[in-house]
Design a protein around this motif. Structure first.
Motif, PDB file in Angstrom:
ATOM      1  N   ILE A 102       0.840  -1.206   0.000  1.00 39.90           N
ATOM      2  CA  ILE A 102       0.000   0.000   0.000  1.00 39.90           C
ATOM      3  C   ILE A 102       0.874   1.256   0.000  1.00 39.90           C
ATOM      4  N   TYR A 158      -4.078   0.123  -5.766  1.00 40.56           N
ATOM      5  CA  TYR A 158      -4.115   0.735  -4.444  1.00 40.56           C
ATOM      6  C   TYR A 158      -5.408   0.366  -3.708  1.00 40.56           C
ATOM      7  N   ARG A 162      -5.837  -1.946  -0.307  1.00 45.91           N
ATOM      8  CA  ARG A 162      -6.511  -1.437   0.890  1.00 45.91           C
ATOM      9  C   ARG A 162      -7.583  -2.414   1.374  1.00 45.91           C
TER      10      ARG A 162
END
Length: 392
Positions: A102, A158, A162
């Motif tokens: 991340i 991304y 997450r």
């Protein structure tokens, strides 16, 4: 004088009821006082009869059995704790890896935002980074249409990272809760084992010298009876082996009416599974090497063992993985009758399956008996047999 006598008021006799009443009241007072005395100073209860040596032996044996059951519970809880600790460590490693990913993706998006800022404005990428949910932001503003293909791929990565990190954090929380529960159970069962053993030691410590001698005599009688039964089984096994060898010899020897056999020597058919016999020999060699080492509840070697720890380690030396507890070991392999036992078979004891030993033949086994004892050879008839399995 006589006339006066006739007019004298007759003397009446006093009724006896008042005397009786006084007597009754006195008795009632005595009864009341005696009752009050009884309440004020109750009689001491008669002392309990001292248990006999036989009763003490039975109680001590029962405590050792209960400690054995608690030990198996401890072994199972410890195995679960160790497994959950490993799983939690793996999950935490995954969380750390996801966090690194991340951060890498965040830096990539930050580079895009910086480039847009240098171009003279805070672009959509920068806005995206500070949003609580990038995907929601895309759904609302159709920002994806305004980003390059490379930027869109970075954003998708991304967002995926997450989501995966959030899921792994939840898994870590569950794993930690399971680990905590197992640790609590481990602590409780440890206290149970220690309590049972302490109670047994206290009972034995209170015995007089005469009672200890009596207890030793009872133990000798028990061992003698177990040896006698083992010797009977050894004779039966020897007779069965001799009969099998005689049958094989007759099978291999030609009769006069048969043609001359081929000069190539024949090999008698095997009387058992040779691969199992090989593995069993390796397991027994390991078990014999442990004789004299102390029993310690929860121990799996190499310096000490409990009963299932010894059998697990012995068969591991032969390349066979057994579960940790007696309750799980009894479920593996093939069930066999006591009359059909072969060296290497596992013999389980008591209805609660709280003890196990490894059979060596001749009615004997190698086992880790109980606290205060050492790994040794002993008759399988020393304890009531539950059943037996051939683990490989």
């Amino acid at each position: 004088m006589p006339a006066l006598a006739t007019h004298r008021k007759p003397r009446t006799t006093r009724p006896q009821s008042s005397a009786v009443g006084v007597t009754t009241a006195a008795l009632a007072s005595v009864t009341l006082l005696s009752g009050q005395s009884a309440q004020a100073a109750p009689a001491a209860p008669a002392p309990a009869a001292k248990p006999t040596v036989e009763e003490i032996k039975e109680k001590v044996d029962q405590l050792y059995r209960e400690a054995g059951v608690a030990t198996q519970e401890y072994d199972r809880a410890k195995e679960a704790t160790d497994r959950q600790r490993r799983e939690l460590a793996k999950v935490l490693d995954d969380v750390a890896r996801r966090t690194d990913e991340i951060n890498t993706s965040r830096r990539a998006l930050g580079a895009y935002a910086a480039a847009q800022y240098r171009g003279g404005a805070v672009g959509p990428t920068a806005t995206l980074i500070f949003a609580d949910s990038p995907q929601d932001y895309f759904d609302q503003t159709h920002l994806m249409d305004r980003l390059s293909q490379q930027q869109r791929e970075a954003v998708r990565t991304y967002e995926s990272q997450r989501a995966a990190a959030a899921k792994q954090r939840q898994e870590a929380t569950r794993s930690l809760a399971a680990l905590t529960a197992s640790q609590n159970k481990l602590r409780r069962t440890k206290q149970t084992v220690q309590g049972k053993l302490a109670e047994a030691r206290t009972l034995l410590a209170k015995l007089t010298a005469e009672e200890k001698a009596r207890l030793a005599e009872l133990e000798r009688k028990r061992e003698a009876e177990a040896r006698r039964k083992a010797e009977e089984k050894a004779k039966a096994e020897a007779a069965a082996k001799a009969a099998a060898e005689e049958a094989a010899r007759k099978e291999a020897t030609p009769t006069p009416t048969t043609p001359t056999p081929d000069p190539t020597p024949t090999t008698p058919p095997p009387t058992g599974d040779s691969s199992y016999a090989t593995k069993a020999a390796e397991a027994l060699a390991f078990a014999r090497a442990q004789i004299g080492k102390p029993y310690v509840w929860g121990a799996t070697g190499p310096e000490s063992y409990d009963c299932s720890g010894l059998t697990q380690a012995a068969w591991r030396a032969a390349g066979v993985d057994l579960p940790r507890t007696t309750w799980d070991q009894v479920k593996v392999g093939t069930r066999v009758a006591t009359a059909d036992l072969l060296p290497g078979d596992l013999v389980f004891f008591y209805d609660d399956i709280s003890h196990v030993g490894i059979y060596i033949g001749g009615g004997k086994m190698i086992h880790a008996p109980k606290p205060g004892a050492y790994v040794r050879e002993e008759s399988i008839y020393y304890m009531p047999i539950y059943g037996s399995v051939r683990p490989a």
